[in-house]
Write a protein that holds these residues in place. Structure first.
Motif, PDB file in Angstrom:
ATOM      1  N   LEU A  41      30.447  40.658  45.055  1.00  0.00           N
ATOM      2  CA  LEU A  41      30.912  41.621  44.062  1.00  0.00           C
ATOM      3  C   LEU A  41      31.176  42.954  44.749  1.00  0.00           C
ATOM      4  CD1 LEU A  41      28.459  40.860  41.094  1.00  0.00           C
ATOM      5  CD2 LEU A  41      30.632  39.760  41.677  1.00  0.00           C
ATOM      6  N   GLY A  42      32.334  43.556  44.450  1.00  0.00           N
ATOM      7  CA  GLY A  42      32.736  44.754  45.172  1.00  0.00           C
ATOM      8  C   GLY A  42      33.132  44.397  46.582  1.00  0.00           C
ATOM      9  N   LEU A  81      37.719  45.830  41.807  1.00  0.00           N
ATOM     10  CA  LEU A  81      38.674  46.480  40.906  1.00  0.00           C
ATOM     11  C   LEU A  81      39.966  46.847  41.615  1.00  0.00           C
ATOM     12  CD1 LEU A  81      36.355  48.861  38.839  1.00  0.00           C
ATOM     13  CD2 LEU A  81      37.812  47.050  37.918  1.00  0.00           C
ATOM     14  N   LEU A  82      39.904  47.100  42.933  1.00  0.00           N
ATOM     15  CA  LEU A  82      41.070  47.548  43.686  1.00  0.00           C
ATOM     16  C   LEU A  82      41.644  46.431  44.537  1.00  0.00           C
ATOM     17  CD1 LEU A  82      39.654  51.005  44.847  1.00  0.00           C
ATOM     18  CD2 LEU A  82      41.041  50.516  42.830  1.00  0.00           C
ATOM     19  N   MET A  83      41.579  45.210  44.057  1.00  0.00           N
ATOM     20  CA  MET A  83      41.885  44.042  44.873  1.00  0.00           C
ATOM     21  C   MET A  83      43.290  44.059  45.467  1.00  0.00           C
ATOM     22  SD  MET A  83      40.607  41.364  46.111  1.00  0.00           S
ATOM     23  CE  MET A  83      39.160  41.062  45.099  1.00  0.00           C
ATOM     24  N   ASP A  84      44.309  44.400  44.698  1.00  0.00           N
ATOM     25  CA  ASP A  84      45.683  44.323  45.198  1.00  0.00           C
ATOM     26  C   ASP A  84      45.880  45.178  46.439  1.00  0.00           C
ATOM     27  OD1 ASP A  84      46.365  42.603  43.210  1.00  0.00           O
ATOM     28  OD2 ASP A  84      47.250  44.114  41.900  1.00  0.00           O
ATOM     29  N   ALA A 139      37.139  37.324  32.094  1.00  0.00           N
ATOM     30  CA  ALA A 139      37.493  38.741  32.111  1.00  0.00           C
ATOM     31  C   ALA A 139      38.275  39.106  33.367  1.00  0.00           C
ATOM     32  CB  ALA A 139      36.228  39.592  32.015  1.00  0.00           C
ATOM     33  N   TYR A 140      38.144  38.298  34.416  1.00  0.00           N
ATOM     34  CA  TYR A 140      38.754  38.619  35.699  1.00  0.00           C
ATOM     35  C   TYR A 140      40.174  38.047  35.789  1.00  0.00           C
ATOM     36  CZ  TYR A 140      33.894  39.484  37.138  1.00  0.00           C
ATOM     37  OH  TYR A 140      32.606  39.934  37.232  1.00  0.00           O
ATOM     38  N   GLN A 141      40.991  38.674  36.625  1.00  0.00           N
ATOM     39  CA  GLN A 141      42.344  38.192  36.866  1.00  0.00           C
ATOM     40  C   GLN A 141      42.439  37.654  38.296  1.00  0.00           C
ATOM     41  OE1 GLN A 141      45.369  41.172  36.475  1.00  0.00           O
ATOM     42  NE2 GLN A 141      47.026  39.820  37.152  1.00  0.00           N
ATOM     43  N   VAL A 142      42.929  36.431  38.448  1.00  0.00           N
ATOM     44  CA  VAL A 142      43.084  35.831  39.770  1.00  0.00           C
ATOM     45  C   VAL A 142      44.223  36.530  40.513  1.00  0.00           C
ATOM     46  CG1 VAL A 142      43.611  33.739  41.071  1.00  0.00           C
ATOM     47  CG2 VAL A 142      42.245  33.591  38.984  1.00  0.00           C
ATOM     48  N   GLY A 156      38.515  42.636  39.031  1.00  0.00           N
ATOM     49  CA  GLY A 156      37.581  42.797  37.931  1.00  0.00           C
ATOM     50  C   GLY A 156      36.400  43.654  38.334  1.00  0.00           C
ATOM     51  N   SER A 157      35.536  43.901  37.372  1.00  0.00           N
ATOM     52  CA  SER A 157      34.375  44.758  37.579  1.00  0.00           C
ATOM     53  C   SER A 157      33.105  43.926  37.651  1.00  0.00           C
ATOM     54  CB  SER A 157      34.263  45.771  36.436  1.00  0.00           C
ATOM     55  OG  SER A 157      33.014  46.420  36.466  1.00  0.00           O
ATOM     56  N   ALA A 158      32.148  44.412  38.442  1.00  0.00           N
ATOM     57  CA  ALA A 158      30.861  43.737  38.573  1.00  0.00           C
ATOM     58  C   ALA A 158      30.044  43.797  37.296  1.00  0.00           C
ATOM     59  CB  ALA A 158      30.064  44.351  39.719  1.00  0.00           C
ATOM     60  N   VAL A 159      30.453  44.602  36.342  1.00  0.00           N
ATOM     61  CA  VAL A 159      29.701  44.695  35.082  1.00  0.00           C
ATOM     62  C   VAL A 159      30.439  43.991  33.946  1.00  0.00           C
ATOM     63  CG1 VAL A 159      28.515  46.788  35.771  1.00  0.00           C
ATOM     64  CG2 VAL A 159      30.669  46.976  34.538  1.00  0.00           C
ATOM     65  N   GLU A 160      31.419  43.153  34.302  1.00  0.00           N
ATOM     66  CA  GLU A 160      32.106  42.321  33.315  1.00  0.00           C
ATOM     67  C   GLU A 160      31.620  40.879  33.459  1.00  0.00           C
ATOM     68  OE1 GLU A 160      36.524  43.912  32.551  1.00  0.00           O
ATOM     69  OE2 GLU A 160      36.137  43.360  34.646  1.00  0.00           O
ATOM     70  N   LYS A 161      31.426  40.209  32.348  1.00  0.00           N
ATOM     71  CA  LYS A 161      30.992  38.816  32.371  1.00  0.00           C
ATOM     72  C   LYS A 161      32.205  37.905  32.512  1.00  0.00           C
ATOM     73  CE  LYS A 161      26.910  39.546  29.443  1.00  0.00           C
ATOM     74  NZ  LYS A 161      26.232  39.185  28.172  1.00  0.00           N
TER      75      LYS A 161
END
Length: 396
Positions: A49-50, A74-77, A252-255, A109-114
């Motif tokens: 995560l992160g 969150l800044l993956m791209d 919640a996350y986007q691939v 995505g964020s580490a605080v999203e399920k």
């Protein structure tokens, strides 16, 4: 969430003697620490995560025990631009497939999203992450990571503010940090989280202080959380999250990236590797066989090289005495006219073949399905040609 930080600065107006340097660099020490954890506990499913630029995932993909790697940021791209090729299978991965499957997925995505796709993991790492969370997200973090994801093990690293006075400027190490805890604060928080979610926790760190400042502790403090379990002899609890069949899926996350690596669990790669190894062994045996026959025809004095043991052993092939004895007991290779035959019962004794298939029956079946390979009529031996100028005779 690795970023340029004060602990790794390279230029300063402060006199050189006051500069704290780490060798290897501190960020590498953190990654090596995680690698050691993976080597010790052999997790199959690991999430970071992160994950930032996914450097840690690039390192962990080489561990044979790992079958699923996930990164979340969150800044993956932006961070993935230069590392996506390192996470993709190379030509070498196709020519020499792994033993076990490996999939790599990166999520924005964020580490605080399920997200239910992170349920049932063996290990979740949070390297230099929590100090970037504001108070609201920090309050959510334990419930998501320990309560919802509920992995077998969690590794959390964060700066140790007790160490900061050793730096030229005693401030936060990164402008994005929302806080930096001292050892007492981190251990208090981690112990409460462990107690609430039925984990044990032990504390260590990387970046040892100089001899004259041992009291400040490690520059990076680390908490290792292990889920409690009934059996004290094993390290991971059977995943309760993995069995939540009634739990609704949450995505919640986007691939943003996905890769699958070739492995011997995939039949077409197993066939390719098996046929390649068999042909290598058969050709090596044929060359040694021809060399021995030529020596015999030249009436040279016999040596150990001319025996069956000499036929088995060759430069570059490392066999134990037990393996040599097993091969010697198997049917011998032979030639008929311009054809050369190596029995399957002999081939199965060679380590590189035996690690791919356990018995002659399986070997026979797979060779029949693989790339064109000639077997004798009884399907008990692999058949190849002797060179036309080698031996037109029978040597049985």
């Amino acid at each position: 969430m690795e970023k340029n930080s004060m602990e790794e600065f390279q230029r300063s107006t402060v006199p050189r003697k006051n500069v704290i340097e780490f060798r290897p660099p501190l960020y590498k020490q953190r990654y090596f620490f995680v690698k050691d954890i993976v080597n010790q506990y052999k997790p199959k499913k690991v999430a970071d995560l992160g994950c930032g630029n996914a450097t840690l995932l690039c390192m962990l993909k080489f561990h044979s025990c790992v079958q699923e790697l996930v990164g979340v940021d969150l800044l993956m791209d932006r961070l993935l631009d230069w590392n996506s090729d390192k996470l993709s299978p190379s030509i070498g991965d196709h020519l020499g497939p792994r033993d076990l499957d490996l999939s790599i997925v990166l999520y924005r995505g964020s580490a605080v999203e399920k997200d239910s796709r992170l349920l049932g993991f063996d290990l979740i790492t949070c390297i230099e992450l929590i100090e970037h969370l504001d108070s609201e997200d920090l309050a959510k973090f334990p419930e998501v990571v320990f309560g919802y994801f509920s992995p077998g093990m969690v590794v959390i690293s964060t700066p140790n503010s007790d160490f900061n006075p050793l730096f030229p400027a005693s401030t936060f190490r990164n402008s994005d940090h929302k806080f930096e805890w001292n050892q007492t604060q981190f251990q208090h928080w981690a112990s409460n989280v462990a107690k609430l979610y039925s984990y044990t926790v032990e504390f260590t760190g990387v970046g040892a202080p100089p001899p004259w400042a041992k009291h400040v502790g490690y520059c990076t403090q680390i908490g290792i959380f292990k889920k409690k379990q009934p059996d004290p002899g094993s390290w991971i609890l059977a995943k309760p999250t993995g069995s939540r069949v009634s739990e609704p899926e949450e995505h919640a996350y986007q691939v943003v990236f996905r890769a699958s690596f070739p492995s011997l669990q995939q039949k077409h790669f197993l066939l390719f590797v098996l046929c390649t190894e068999v042909l290598k062994e058969v050709e090596a045996i044929r060359q040694k066989y021809v060399w021995i026959m030529k020596r015999k025809e030249s009436s040279e004095p016999e040596s150990e090289e001319d025996t069956d043991s000499g036929l088995v052993r060759r430069p570059g092939l490392f066999l134990t005495d037990a393996q040599v004895a097993q091969i010697e007991k198997s049917p011998k290779p032979y030639s008929v006219g311009k054809r050369f035959y190596v029995p399957l019962k002999r081939l199965i004794g060679y380590p590189k073949v035996n690690r791919l298939v356990a018995d002659v029956s399986t070997l026979r079946t797979l060779l029949a399905e693989g790339i064109p390979m000639r077997l004798n009529r009884a399907h008990t031996s692999v058949q190849i040609d002797l060179d036309p100028y080698d031996y037109p005779h029978d040597y049985r």
